[in-house]
Design an enzyme around this catalytic site. Structure first.
Site, PDB file in Angstrom:
ATOM      1  N   GLU A 215     -17.980 -27.342  81.024  1.00 30.68           N
ATOM      2  CA  GLU A 215     -18.340 -27.572  79.618  1.00 30.68           C
ATOM      3  C   GLU A 215     -19.819 -27.244  79.503  1.00 30.68           C
ATOM      4  O   GLU A 215     -20.671 -28.035  79.934  1.00 30.68           O
ATOM      5  CB  GLU A 215     -18.069 -29.037  79.238  1.00 30.68           C
ATOM      6  CG  GLU A 215     -16.622 -29.492  79.415  1.00 30.68           C
ATOM      7  CD  GLU A 215     -15.682 -28.922  78.358  1.00 30.68           C
ATOM      8  OE1 GLU A 215     -16.162 -28.457  77.311  1.00 30.68           O
ATOM      9  OE2 GLU A 215     -14.462 -28.936  78.594  1.00 30.68           O
ATOM     10  N   CYS A 249     -24.613 -30.346  72.373  1.00 33.06           N
ATOM     11  CA  CYS A 249     -24.110 -29.007  72.718  1.00 33.06           C
ATOM     12  C   CYS A 249     -23.432 -28.331  71.532  1.00 33.06           C
ATOM     13  O   CYS A 249     -23.403 -27.115  71.448  1.00 33.06           O
ATOM     14  CB  CYS A 249     -23.140 -29.105  73.885  1.00 33.06           C
ATOM     15  SG  CYS A 249     -21.763 -30.217  73.548  1.00 33.06           S
TER      16      CYS A 249
HETATM   17  P1  NAD Z   1     -28.128 -29.768  83.375  1.00 35.45           P
HETATM   18  O1  NAD Z   1     -27.241 -28.618  83.604  1.00 35.45           O
HETATM   19  O2  NAD Z   1     -29.570 -29.616  83.698  1.00 35.45           O
HETATM   20  O3  NAD Z   1     -27.615 -31.032  84.215  1.00 35.45           O
HETATM   21  C1  NAD Z   1     -26.266 -31.445  84.213  1.00 35.45           C
HETATM   22  C2  NAD Z   1     -25.948 -32.133  85.545  1.00 35.45           C
HETATM   23  O4  NAD Z   1     -26.155 -31.209  86.598  1.00 35.45           O
HETATM   24  C3  NAD Z   1     -26.808 -33.343  85.836  1.00 35.45           C
HETATM   25  O5  NAD Z   1     -25.990 -34.366  86.346  1.00 35.45           O
HETATM   26  C4  NAD Z   1     -27.790 -32.856  86.879  1.00 35.45           C
HETATM   27  O6  NAD Z   1     -28.158 -33.846  87.810  1.00 35.45           O
HETATM   28  C5  NAD Z   1     -27.022 -31.749  87.580  1.00 35.45           C
HETATM   29  N1  NAD Z   1     -27.907 -30.670  88.057  1.00 35.45           N
HETATM   30  C6  NAD Z   1     -29.045 -30.208  87.452  1.00 35.45           C
HETATM   31  N2  NAD Z   1     -29.564 -29.189  88.164  1.00 35.45           N
HETATM   32  C7  NAD Z   1     -28.754 -28.996  89.224  1.00 35.45           C
HETATM   33  C8  NAD Z   1     -28.762 -28.104  90.336  1.00 35.45           C
HETATM   34  N3  NAD Z   1     -29.735 -27.190  90.483  1.00 35.45           N
HETATM   35  N4  NAD Z   1     -27.769 -28.189  91.247  1.00 35.45           N
HETATM   36  C9  NAD Z   1     -26.795 -29.100  91.112  1.00 35.45           C
HETATM   37  N5  NAD Z   1     -26.744 -29.988  90.086  1.00 35.45           N
HETATM   38  C10 NAD Z   1     -27.708 -29.950  89.162  1.00 35.45           C
HETATM   39  O7  NAD Z   1     -27.920 -30.187  81.847  1.00 35.45           O
HETATM   40  P2  NAD Z   1     -28.665 -31.302  81.015  1.00 35.45           P
HETATM   41  O8  NAD Z   1     -30.062 -30.896  80.757  1.00 35.45           O
HETATM   42  O9  NAD Z   1     -28.422 -32.657  81.594  1.00 35.45           O
HETATM   43  O10 NAD Z   1     -27.828 -31.257  79.644  1.00 35.45           O
HETATM   44  C11 NAD Z   1     -28.094 -30.379  78.613  1.00 35.45           C
HETATM   45  C12 NAD Z   1     -27.251 -29.126  78.688  1.00 35.45           C
HETATM   46  O11 NAD Z   1     -25.866 -29.462  78.774  1.00 35.45           O
HETATM   47  C13 NAD Z   1     -27.371 -28.284  77.431  1.00 35.45           C
HETATM   48  O12 NAD Z   1     -27.445 -26.932  77.801  1.00 35.45           O
HETATM   49  C14 NAD Z   1     -26.093 -28.574  76.666  1.00 35.45           C
HETATM   50  O13 NAD Z   1     -25.687 -27.541  75.799  1.00 35.45           O
HETATM   51  C15 NAD Z   1     -25.119 -28.784  77.765  1.00 35.45           C
HETATM   52  N6  NAD Z   1     -24.031 -29.642  77.312  1.00 35.45           N
HETATM   53  C16 NAD Z   1     -22.784 -29.137  77.178  1.00 35.45           C
HETATM   54  C17 NAD Z   1     -21.769 -29.952  76.681  1.00 35.45           C
HETATM   55  C18 NAD Z   1     -20.367 -29.435  76.476  1.00 35.45           C
HETATM   56  O14 NAD Z   1     -19.493 -30.246  76.223  1.00 35.45           O
HETATM   57  N7  NAD Z   1     -20.127 -28.146  76.530  1.00 35.45           N
HETATM   58  C19 NAD Z   1     -22.037 -31.274  76.357  1.00 35.45           C
HETATM   59  C20 NAD Z   1     -23.330 -31.740  76.527  1.00 35.45           C
HETATM   60  C21 NAD Z   1     -24.314 -30.933  77.005  1.00 35.45           C
END
Ligand code: NAD
Length: 462
Positions: A215, A249
């Site tokens: 997602e 999102c």
């Molecule tokens: P993110 O991708 O930075 O982090 C998400 C998760 O991944 C966290 O638990 C984090 O600890 C982990 N993570 C971060 N970097 C990582 C790495 N290098 N290796 C492994 N794991 C890692 O996202 P965020 O900043 O927490 O959330 C915002 C983003 O999420 C936005 O781009 C938003 O559009 C998206 N989002 C999508 C949905 C959806 O339903 N499609 C919903 C909410 C947010």
């Protein structure tokens, strides 16, 4: 403090896998028991959960109840009501090559699954996938976001003190811990977050051939046509854009408005912002803060000072950015090069709808596409013609909370979907079993092959 802090995460995963193999997570009654337990956990702790989310980014109690905890209740209630029906094997008619036979397609849980969640709706985006995974009979490891650290710490503590670790366990941590988790062989990974990290997750999953649901992010366009209901359009775009401080999102990212109604729409939008935030956004409980300084700085750099219609400034110490409206933005502006994810609303204008649609089609598929018009035929045609995860006609964002329709992205905005039945199916393998009687055998399939047998096959399968 969690009762499991002296155990390594791989030991806990192994424990979950062994438990799954005993079949104890499978009975519908057990699944329901744990879903009720999860609901109870939230009900008993609503206030401290709301306090934790407030500490993370000043999201109000009203909004934590309205668009976090309640959404989890809705999903739990639905699963409790429908679980027996969803789990029932489906019995399709066998195809001609199998008759006589009886077919059965059953929903089998994958096993031990990993759910990784982002910070921006730190309760519902962590727990709705868990509800679906549990309903489907899996054991679950949840990795909430380290960025919403107060909520993640509390959620992990509540979960780990309440659930047996072999059923459901929350592992806190950032990149290091997630990388460790991703090196372990899970039976399914459900990831919500950025497209960049989605790629990292998918690469890691490929090592073990683990199926993934991703997602991901979206740069969601809104198209406003001249025949729209202008007042309602402005009201709904403003609500959708600034909801959660624009950090959603499915938030409308940028607005394409028809040249002929541009000025009127801008006026309506300004009026609605004044009204919804009572002319004093910093005091409004409807505008949570930007999550951290990194995002604050990123967002402030996206504002072109010469095209600010409303807002445009911020207070760094407060991580507050005014609801900001920007006019005459072009595709070349910096704000159009990335997902905004904050309270900035850029307006672009168009006069040739077909040209605009062709241009949108060439971009990465967004998570949502919003169209405002009274011409439903045209709106449906546009929705069918442009790839996006989901969409709405005459509203924004709220399709996310509709549990009778699947939610998910396509292309750059993700793969797979969840919510309601779709979530249950996402965490289930569809296993087909065909039962054959012994009183009949299709003798023509056996060697030695003859022309006569071939003739019959050709006759039957033409
Ligand atoms: P993110 O991708 O930075 O982090 C998400 C998760 O991944 C966290 O638990 C984090 O600890 C982990 N993570 C971060 N970097 C990582 C790495 N290098 N290796 C492994 N794991 C890692 O996202 P965020 O900043 O927490 O959330 C915002 C983003 O999420 C936005 O781009 C938003 O559009 C998206 N989002 C999508 C949905 C959806 O339903 N499609 C919903 C909410 C947010």
């Amino acid at each position: 403090m969690s009762k499991n802090e002296d155990r390594s995460i791989s030991e806990i995963v192994e424990n979950q896998k062994s438990y799954f193999l005993t079949g104890k997570s499978m009975p519908i009654a057990t699944r329901k028991k744990y879903l009720r337990e999860l609901k109870l956990m939230l009900q008993e702790n609503e206030n401290i959960i709301a306090e934790a989310v407030y500490k993370d980014y000043k999201k109000s109690y009203f909004e934590v109840i309205e668009n976090e905890i309640s959404l989890v209740y809705v999903e739990i209630n639905l699963a409790l009501r429908k679980l027996r029906k969803w789990s029932k094997p489906h019995r399709p008619v066998p195809s001609i090559v199998s008759i006589p036979a009886r077919c059965m397609v059953c929903q089998q849980p994958y096993g031990t699954v990993l759910c990784i969640s982002p910070w921006n709706y730190p309760i519902q985006l962590a727990l709705i996938p868990v509800v679906a995974a549990m309903a489907a009979g899996n054991t679950v490891i949840l990795k909430p976001s380290e960025i919403s650290n107060h909520t993640s710490a509390l959620l992990s503590e509540l979960i780990n003190n309440r659930f047996p670790e072999e059923v459901f366990y929350a592992q806190e941590g950032g990149i290091e811990e997630t990388t460790e988790l991703l090196s372990i062989h899970f039976d399914k990974i459900f990831f919500t977050g950025s497209t960049h990290v989605g790629r990292i997750v998918m690469r890691a999953a490929a090592e073990h051939l683990t199926p993934v649901t991703l997602e991901l992010a979206g740069k969601n366009p809104v198209i406003v046509l001249p025949d729209c209901n202008l007042k309602m359009t402005a009201k709904r775009i403003v609500w959708g854009k600034f909801h959660n401080g624009g950090q959603a999102c499915v938030a409308p990212d940028h607005i394409y408005v028809h040249e002929s109604i541009k000025e009127k729409l801008l006026e309506e939008v300004k009026m609605n912002i004044e009204k919804q935030f009572k002319g004093n956004a910093i005091e409004s409980e409807a505008l949570p803060r930007i999550i951290n300084e990194k995002n604050y700085n990123r967002l402030m750099k996206l504002i072109p000072a010469d095209r600010v219609v409303l807002g445009g400034s911020g207070i760094k110490e407060e991580l507050f950015i005014e609801p900001t409206v920007l006019r005459d933005i072009t595709e070349d502006d910096t704000i159009m090069q990335e997902e905004i994810f904050g309270p900035l609303m850029p307006f672009l204008s168009f006069d040739d709808l077909d040209a605009l649609l062709e241009q949108i089609k060439l971009k990465p598929s967004p998570l949502a596409l919003y169209i405002f018009t009274r011409n439903f035929r045209l709106a449906r045609k546009i929705q069918r013609g442009i790839r996006s995860g989901g969409g709405m006609i005459n509203d924004t964002v709220v399709h996310f909370v509709n549990s009778s329709t699947p939610f998910g992205g396509v292309g750059e905005s993700g793969m797979g979907n969840y919510h309601g039945r779709a979530g249950f199916e996402t965490f289930s393998h569809r296993k087909a079993v065909i039962k054959k009687p012994n009183w009949f055998e299709l003798w023509i399939k056996y060697p030695p092959y003859t022309n006569f047998k071939l003739k019959i096959i050709k006759l039957l399968l033409r």
